[in-house]
Design an enzyme around this catalytic site. Structure first.
Site, mmCIF file in Angstrom:
data_model
loop_
_atom_site.group_PDB
_atom_site.id
_atom_site.type_symbol
_atom_site.label_atom_id
_atom_site.label_comp_id
_atom_site.label_asym_id
_atom_site.label_seq_id
_atom_site.Cartn_x
_atom_site.Cartn_y
_atom_site.Cartn_z
ATOM 1 N N VAL A 320 0.834 -1.196 0.000
ATOM 2 C CA VAL A 320 0.000 0.000 0.000
ATOM 3 C C VAL A 320 0.874 1.254 0.000
ATOM 4 O O VAL A 320 2.022 1.228 0.460
ATOM 5 C CB VAL A 320 -0.936 0.042 1.231
ATOM 6 C CG1 VAL A 320 -1.895 -1.126 1.224
ATOM 7 C CG2 VAL A 320 -0.132 0.060 2.532
ATOM 8 N N ASP A 321 0.323 2.325 -0.534
ATOM 9 C CA ASP A 321 0.973 3.623 -0.455
ATOM 10 C C ASP A 321 0.624 4.248 0.890
ATOM 11 O O ASP A 321 -0.277 3.767 1.588
ATOM 12 C CB ASP A 321 0.494 4.509 -1.614
ATOM 13 C CG ASP A 321 1.317 5.786 -1.738
ATOM 14 O OD1 ASP A 321 2.428 5.835 -1.173
ATOM 15 O OD2 ASP A 321 0.837 6.719 -2.395
ATOM 16 N N LYS A 322 1.317 5.297 1.271
ATOM 17 C CA LYS A 322 1.005 5.996 2.525
ATOM 18 C C LYS A 322 0.056 7.167 2.283
ATOM 19 O O LYS A 322 -1.074 7.161 2.750
ATOM 20 C CB LYS A 322 2.283 6.512 3.206
ATOM 21 C CG LYS A 322 2.002 7.264 4.518
ATOM 22 C CD LYS A 322 3.237 7.904 5.085
ATOM 23 C CE LYS A 322 3.610 9.175 4.351
ATOM 24 N NZ LYS A 322 2.648 10.296 4.575
ATOM 25 N N ALA A 468 4.748 1.160 0.851
ATOM 26 C CA ALA A 468 5.738 1.676 -0.095
ATOM 27 C C ALA A 468 5.396 3.127 -0.408
ATOM 28 O O ALA A 468 4.324 3.418 -0.939
ATOM 29 C CB ALA A 468 5.730 0.841 -1.372
#
Length: 641
Positions: A320-322, A468
């Site tokens: 997942v992105d932040k 990531a």
């Protein structure tokens, strides 16, 4: 009764009535023939009625078998046709009628069940609007067909009416029920500039909407198209079973023929044909896939097809992105600290917010919004001086207010509060009055309220989470620590995410990548499952992602994987039931305890059982709204303490 009802059940009802009339004559013996000796030598009224029932119930079965043979396919219908015709030749009219009648009922049940499991799609189709209230330039209104509208037209939507087009709200305010699109049960508030979708309902207020997507160009039409394709798409298991049945069915016919020749018992051979029908085996997988994908669609989760459903069930790692995924994607005020007893926290925040009214920096808006959310009145300043890279000076009530780094203040300044906040991943600034530090304010991209619940749900399913992000290592590490994320990869370039996906795949993981369907396209395409969040309004996300979450809700991610696992588990249970039923019936036939009619009855009961088990997937299980915000707040309080 409806036309569809008679199309589905008419043959079964007619055949059933004929069989009932045969029994009412008193001449039917279900152990074979009738009580006058049976066979063609002593045919009576009951036999004629049973023959008629066989023809009514078996006509379409025979036609289907012949059509399959024309394309060199030996179908289940052929097994039943041969068994029924053989029973008639032997004079066993009851067996022929029972076999065709029960098979017809099974077919009707399958058809009715598939229709019901496709209800999510039919609901979407039925919800498509047909007319709209067009607002003319002179202020008059007229009701028009959708095809008469063009992009740029203005439509009027009143309370209780359906939104006819995809568009943008020009004026007005109201609550729109978007359940058909996003699966959300709570109406979404719409105002000027908001996007609305065709097929949704205005539950309060009045909206003037500029038409953007009309008819087949609307989001609803794209969703319908996607669900249609997905429900028709075959899973790998289903493809295997179909290939298996292509060999299994002719194999059964050969075995039955050999046994008949060896034993000289034609009825035994015909009974083997009946009980060996792989009906439950064939129907078990498609009905599960249709039910699973249909349930997901009703909850705002679009799954591309059966193959992707099976793959999603195997996912053991999610990337997942932040920013914008685990966090809200915009800075918010997080801390206000007073360093001087003469000033309260409200005083510090008020002075900082007033000074920032003259700034165009993104962090300035976070401070101002934070102050107003706390009920403070913020007046704009007229005299201000931005200092590049350091902050801003402003004149407030005759005092020189500074907001920014220590370089804007006089003398030595204790930087400990700033450093402590920076370690937590927050951007902290001094607030000074006439050169002296009186306090500190800090902003940060805050964690979404539903993120803790989503992370816990993924962990409960044994799924590892990797964040990531291109953000700084310190900031990413703090977010990960607060949420309990397993691993962090920070300060990445967009192309680095693709390498990370491949790295974990090489380690044997089944990887899901969560992105927006556009910016992360390479990584989404390479991952075993690409998940697009908040896909409502994004046709590209719906088309490119394997799983598209219509609402921007993190708990939909573990929900989608959980539903996929339930569906695959249902498929396996149904396959086991189908195979076990055939095995038990085979044993019963050779033991002399199973007749042709009883075999078909048990066979059709197994079909009904696997259908009923598959339909359990239609039960609503999405309960994310009950656990998101309260749990998120509790987690944050625990971490902060």
């Amino acid at each position: 009764m409806t036309k569809n009802f008679w199309r589905t059940w008419g043959v079964s009802i007619a055949a059933g009535i004929l069989i009932l009339l045969a029994f009412l004559t008193g001449d039917v013996d279900i152990t074979g023939g009738h009580d006058h000796g049976g066979g063609w030598n002593h045919i009576v009224l009951a036999d004629y009625l049973l023959l008629a029932a066989t023809v009514v119930a078996g006509y379409q079965i025979v036609v289907s078998a012949v059509r399959a043979l024309r394309i060199k396919h030996i179908s289940i219908d052929l097994l039943v046709s041969v068994a029924a015709i053989g029973a008639i030749i032997l004079g066993n009219f009851w067996e022929a009628a029972a076999v065709t009648f029960l098979f017809a009922i099974g077919g009707a049940l399958e058809k009715a069940t598939l229709n019901r499991t496709r209800k999510a799609l039919s609901d979407l189709v039925d919800s498509a609007p047909e007319t709209a209230t067009k607002l003319n330039p002179d202020g008059s209104t007229e009701t028009v067909e959708l095809w008469e509208l063009i992009p740029g037209d203005t439509v009027l939507v009143k309370n209780g009416e359906q939104v006819p087009v995809d568009g943008r709200v020009l004026s007005g305010r109201g609550g729109v029920d978007e359940a058909q699109i996003t699966g959300e049960s709570v109406p979404a508030e719409k105002a000027e500039g908001s996007d609305v979708f065709a097929g949704t309902w205005l539950r309060s207020g009045l909206l003037r909407v500029e038409a953007v997507g009309i008819g087949s160009d609307s989001m609803l039409a794209k969703i319908i198209h996607r669900v249609e394709d997905a429900q028709d798409d075959k899973a790998r298991t289903q493809t295997f079973m179909e290939k298996f049945s292509q060999w299994y069915t002719p194999g059964v016919m050969v075995v039955a023929l050999v046994i008949g020749l060896i034993t000289g018992n034609v009825e035994l051979a015909l009974t083997l044909l009946v009980i060996a029908c792989p009906g439950a085996l064939v129907i078990s997988i498609p009905v599960s896939i249709v039910a699973g994908i249909g349930r997901a669609a009703r909850d705002g989760v679009l799954i591309k097809g059966g193959e992707y459903l099976e793959t999603a069930a195997k996912v053991d790692l999610v990337i997942v992105d932040k920013t914008g995924t685990m966090t809200n994607g915009r800075p918010e005020l997080t801390d206000v600290i007073s360093l001087d007893s003469a000033y309260t926290e409200h005083d510090v925040l008020t002075l900082a917010a007033r000074a920032e009214t003259a700034s165009e920096h993104p962090l300035a808006d976070a401070i101002i919004r934070g102050a107003r959310n706390r009920g403070l009145e913020i007046e704009h300043v007229e005299i201000a001086e931005p200092v590049t890279g350091k902050g801003i000076y402003a004149e407030v009530d005759g005092h020189r207010i500074a907001v920014g780094s220590a370089d804007l203040l006089d003398g030595e300044v204790d930087s400990a509060p700033i450093l402590k906040l920076n370690e937590l991943g927050r951007t902290a600034m001094f607030v000074g009055v006439d050169g002296w530090a009186i306090g500190v304010v800090a902003v940060a991209d805050t964690i979404r309220d539903d993120a803790p619940a989503a992370v816990k749900a993924l962990h409960d399913r044994g799924i590892r989470i990797v964040m990531a992000t291109g953000d700084a290592e310190r900031v990413a590490a703090n977010v990960a620590a607060e949420l309990g994320i397993d691993e962090v990869r920070a300060e990445l370039m967009p192309e680095d995410k693709l390498d990370i996906v491949r790295e974990y795949q090489e380690k044997g993981h089944t990887v899901a990548m969560v992105g927006d369907g556009v910016n992360d396209t390479p990584a989404l395409a390479t991952a075993d499952i690409g998940v697009a969040m908040g896909a409502a309004g994004s046709p590209a996300a719906i088309e490119t992602a394997d799983v598209a979450l219509m609402a921007d809700k993190l708990p939909r991610i573990p929900y989608a994987f959980g539903l996929a696992r339930r569906t695959v588990r249902t498929m396996r249970v149904n396959i086991a039931i189908a195979l076990l039923t055939v095995a038990v019936l085979f044993a019963g036939v050779f033991a002399g305890d199973v007749t042709m009619a009883l075999g078909m009855l048990v066979h059709q009961a197994s079909v009904l059982l696997v259908i009923a088990i598959a339909m359990l997937l239609l039960r609503p299980t999405l309960t994310e709204d009950e656990v998101t915000a309260p749990r998120a707040e509790a987690v944050r309080e625990a971490v902060n303490s």
